[in-house]
Design a protein around this motif. Structure first.
Motif, PDB file in Angstrom:
ATOM      1  N   LYS A  25       0.843  -1.301  -0.198  1.00  0.00           N
ATOM      2  CA  LYS A  25       0.025  -0.157  -0.010  1.00  0.00           C
ATOM      3  C   LYS A  25       0.793   1.175   0.012  1.00  0.00           C
ATOM      4  O   LYS A  25       1.907   1.294   0.623  1.00  0.00           O
ATOM      5  CB  LYS A  25      -0.919  -0.187   1.059  1.00  0.00           C
ATOM      6  CG  LYS A  25      -2.078  -1.093   1.379  1.00  0.00           C
ATOM      7  CD  LYS A  25      -2.878  -0.949   2.276  1.00  0.00           C
ATOM      8  CE  LYS A  25      -4.041  -2.162   2.527  1.00  0.00           C
ATOM      9  NZ  LYS A  25      -4.663  -2.008   3.575  1.00  0.00           N
ATOM     10  N   ALA A  26       0.390   2.240  -0.679  1.00  0.00           N
ATOM     11  CA  ALA A  26       1.220   3.674  -0.744  1.00  0.00           C
ATOM     12  C   ALA A  26       1.458   4.169   0.670  1.00  0.00           C
ATOM     13  O   ALA A  26       2.451   4.799   0.949  1.00  0.00           O
ATOM     14  CB  ALA A  26       0.520   4.434  -1.660  1.00  0.00           C
ATOM     15  N   GLU A  27       0.366   4.141   1.552  1.00  0.00           N
ATOM     16  CA  GLU A  27       0.593   4.600   2.772  1.00  0.00           C
ATOM     17  C   GLU A  27       0.228   3.463   3.919  1.00  0.00           C
ATOM     18  O   GLU A  27      -0.886   2.868   3.794  1.00  0.00           O
ATOM     19  CB  GLU A  27      -0.564   5.787   3.010  1.00  0.00           C
ATOM     20  CG  GLU A  27      -0.204   6.982   2.120  1.00  0.00           C
ATOM     21  CD  GLU A  27      -1.053   7.882   2.399  1.00  0.00           C
ATOM     22  OE1 GLU A  27      -1.970   8.029   3.571  1.00  0.00           O
ATOM     23  OE2 GLU A  27      -1.248   9.093   1.879  1.00  0.00           O
ATOM     24  N   ALA A  28       1.191   3.505   4.740  1.00  0.00           N
ATOM     25  CA  ALA A  28       0.915   2.294   6.025  1.00  0.00           C
ATOM     26  C   ALA A  28      -0.057   2.756   6.883  1.00  0.00           C
ATOM     27  O   ALA A  28      -0.352   3.988   7.047  1.00  0.00           O
ATOM     28  CB  ALA A  28       2.283   2.334   6.541  1.00  0.00           C
ATOM     29  N   PRO A  29      -0.832   1.750   7.478  1.00  0.00           N
ATOM     30  CA  PRO A  29      -1.970   2.195   8.073  1.00  0.00           C
ATOM     31  C   PRO A  29      -1.611   2.449   9.848  1.00  0.00           C
ATOM     32  O   PRO A  29      -2.236   3.209  10.371  1.00  0.00           O
ATOM     33  CB  PRO A  29      -2.830   0.763   8.432  1.00  0.00           C
ATOM     34  CG  PRO A  29      -1.659  -0.218   8.042  1.00  0.00           C
ATOM     35  CD  PRO A  29      -0.895   0.577   7.100  1.00  0.00           C
ATOM     36  N   VAL A  30      -0.104   1.833   9.911  1.00  0.00           N
ATOM     37  CA  VAL A  30       0.357   2.540  11.207  1.00  0.00           C
ATOM     38  C   VAL A  30       1.631   2.961  11.269  1.00  0.00           C
ATOM     39  O   VAL A  30       2.501   2.592  10.173  1.00  0.00           O
ATOM     40  CB  VAL A  30       0.134   1.325  12.198  1.00  0.00           C
ATOM     41  CG1 VAL A  30      -1.248   0.907  12.543  1.00  0.00           C
ATOM     42  CG2 VAL A  30       0.926   0.198  11.893  1.00  0.00           C
ATOM     43  N   ASP A  31       2.174   3.927  12.098  1.00  0.00           N
ATOM     44  CA  ASP A  31       3.527   4.245  11.838  1.00  0.00           C
ATOM     45  C   ASP A  31       4.497   3.174  12.537  1.00  0.00           C
ATOM     46  O   ASP A  31       5.754   3.130  12.147  1.00  0.00           O
ATOM     47  CB  ASP A  31       3.783   5.710  12.821  1.00  0.00           C
ATOM     48  CG  ASP A  31       3.121   6.630  12.015  1.00  0.00           C
ATOM     49  OD1 ASP A  31       2.967   6.810  10.871  1.00  0.00           O
ATOM     50  OD2 ASP A  31       2.345   7.606  12.927  1.00  0.00           O
ATOM     51  N   ASP A  32       4.159   2.628  13.558  1.00  0.00           N
ATOM     52  CA  ASP A  32       4.879   1.581  14.432  1.00  0.00           C
ATOM     53  C   ASP A  32       4.491   0.036  13.721  1.00  0.00           C
ATOM     54  O   ASP A  32       3.922  -0.646  14.513  1.00  0.00           O
ATOM     55  CB  ASP A  32       4.794   1.536  15.633  1.00  0.00           C
ATOM     56  CG  ASP A  32       5.437   0.665  16.617  1.00  0.00           C
ATOM     57  OD1 ASP A  32       6.366  -0.207  15.852  1.00  0.00           O
ATOM     58  OD2 ASP A  32       5.586   0.436  17.792  1.00  0.00           O
ATOM     59  N   ALA A  33       5.175  -0.305  12.740  1.00  0.00           N
ATOM     60  CA  ALA A  33       4.904  -1.585  11.928  1.00  0.00           C
ATOM     61  C   ALA A  33       5.301  -2.837  12.956  1.00  0.00           C
ATOM     62  O   ALA A  33       4.635  -3.644  12.921  1.00  0.00           O
ATOM     63  CB  ALA A  33       5.390  -1.531  10.748  1.00  0.00           C
ATOM     64  N   ARG A  34       6.503  -2.455  13.350  1.00  0.00           N
ATOM     65  CA  ARG A  34       6.915  -3.817  14.306  1.00  0.00           C
ATOM     66  C   ARG A  34       6.008  -3.866  15.831  1.00  0.00           C
ATOM     67  O   ARG A  34       5.821  -4.881  15.948  1.00  0.00           O
ATOM     68  CB  ARG A  34       8.464  -3.271  14.791  1.00  0.00           C
ATOM     69  CG  ARG A  34       9.251  -3.381  13.708  1.00  0.00           C
ATOM     70  CD  ARG A  34      10.740  -3.531  14.165  1.00  0.00           C
ATOM     71  NE  ARG A  34      11.737  -3.515  13.133  1.00  0.00           N
ATOM     72  CZ  ARG A  34      12.398  -4.619  12.583  1.00  0.00           C
ATOM     73  NH1 ARG A  34      11.941  -5.598  13.258  1.00  0.00           N
ATOM     74  NH2 ARG A  34      13.151  -4.341  11.736  1.00  0.00           N
ATOM     75  N   GLY A  35       5.493  -2.680  16.313  1.00  0.00           N
ATOM     76  CA  GLY A  35       4.795  -2.582  17.345  1.00  0.00           C
ATOM     77  C   GLY A  35       3.618  -3.421  16.980  1.00  0.00           C
ATOM     78  O   GLY A  35       2.875  -4.010  17.732  1.00  0.00           O
ATOM     79  N   PHE A  36       2.784  -3.116  15.685  1.00  0.00           N
ATOM     80  CA  PHE A  36       1.498  -3.627  15.219  1.00  0.00           C
ATOM     81  C   PHE A  36       1.876  -5.184  15.068  1.00  0.00           C
ATOM     82  O   PHE A  36       0.857  -5.872  15.453  1.00  0.00           O
ATOM     83  CB  PHE A  36       1.300  -3.043  14.039  1.00  0.00           C
ATOM     84  CG  PHE A  36      -0.146  -3.440  13.346  1.00  0.00           C
ATOM     85  CD1 PHE A  36      -1.314  -3.123  13.980  1.00  0.00           C
ATOM     86  CD2 PHE A  36      -0.128  -4.315  12.311  1.00  0.00           C
ATOM     87  CE1 PHE A  36      -2.644  -3.865  13.489  1.00  0.00           C
ATOM     88  CE2 PHE A  36      -1.457  -4.891  11.714  1.00  0.00           C
ATOM     89  CZ  PHE A  36      -2.300  -4.412  12.367  1.00  0.00           C
TER      90      PHE A  36
END
Length: 263
Positions: free
Chosen positions: A194-205
């Motif tokens: 996706k062009a924009e990630a749904p969350v800033d903290d991917a590892r945390g998600f």
């Protein structure tokens, strides 16, 4: 020991590498066509094997990069397709960001069943380097990737991949078109970051999703309360199981929780 012969080259099949070689050219043509690969793309093929998919990619791109771990197969590809940039390496150890230094990669491959999930997560973690991935894998894994909430296939893999990528199930491939013949059917999927990630903290998600699904039969409250502060989450939501929430709802829930201090 099972051996496969191609153009008078006989190579032992290594079960630990999950090797099953595609023999139907109609399928390889379809994979390349659906991938959208073109002559200007920076293409990366995972595990070319005897080059069934490789030769079809060459119909649309004069040169590209292939990654092959098996020494004998790498030697075969090196001799058969000298115009290719061959990396004799484990794909899981390849620096995708370096390969994409001049532009994002269009990834194709008939990937080994045994390491499908690690490959998918590597692509996910390096999604900034990926334009798209068109991959053949075990049918059951493909079904899990596109699974909907409240189904037995829906879980960590579906949520993680669907949160950050557009995933499409393209078509099923029967087991009879492989040498040696596997015990399961395969399928081809498309993955486009996706062009924009749904969350800033991917590892945390990622940690949150694994925790939420840790014991599938337990409620979100029981799975999350020892790891996250849940005071901003509604009681009705906490009574649900993780599998009942859509990807978007899990993203929203992640925004409401806070990790508890360690210890």
């Amino acid at each position: 020991m099972t051996k496969v012969e191609y153009k008078h080259t006989e190579i032992a099949v290594k079960k630990k590498l999950g090797q099953n070689f595609l023999t139907d050219r109609n399928i390889t043509r379809k994979i390349v066509a659906l991938s959208g690969a073109g002559p200007s793309d920076r293409i990366l093929e995972i595990g070319p094997g005897f080059g069934a998919l490789t030769r079809e990619i060459l119909e649309v791109a004069p040169s590209f990069t292939v990654v092959e771990k098996d020494r004998a197969l790498a030697a075969f590809i090196r001799e058969e397709y000298p115009q290719l940039h061959l990396l004799e390496a484990d794909f899981l150890e390849v620096d995708l960001l370096a390969l994409a230094a001049e532009g994002p990669l269009r990834v194709l491959g008939n990937i080994p069943y045994s390491i499908t999930t690690p490959i998918l997560f590597k692509l996910l973690e390096n999604r900034s380097a990926i334009m798209s991935a068109t991959l053949m894998m075990q049918h059951e894994v493909a079904a899990r990737l596109v699974a909907a909430p409240s189904t037995k296939e829906y879980g960590i893999l579906a949520v993680q991949l669907q949160a950050f990528s557009e995933i499409r199930y393209l078509f099923k491939v029967g087991r009879k078109v492989f040498r040696p013949q596997p015990n399961v059917d395969s399928a081809v999927i498309s993955m486009v970051p996706k062009a924009e990630a749904p969350v800033d903290d991917a590892r945390g998600f990622s940690r949150f999703v694994r925790t939420a699904f840790h014991q599938r039969r337990k409620t979100l409250l029981n799975n999350l309360r020892e790891t996250y502060a849940l005071d901003e989450v509604g009681e009705a939501t906490l009574k649900l199981r993780a599998e009942a929430l859509s990807v978007e709802e899990l993203v929203q829930l992640f925004g409401l929780v806070r990790p508890l201090p360690a210890g």
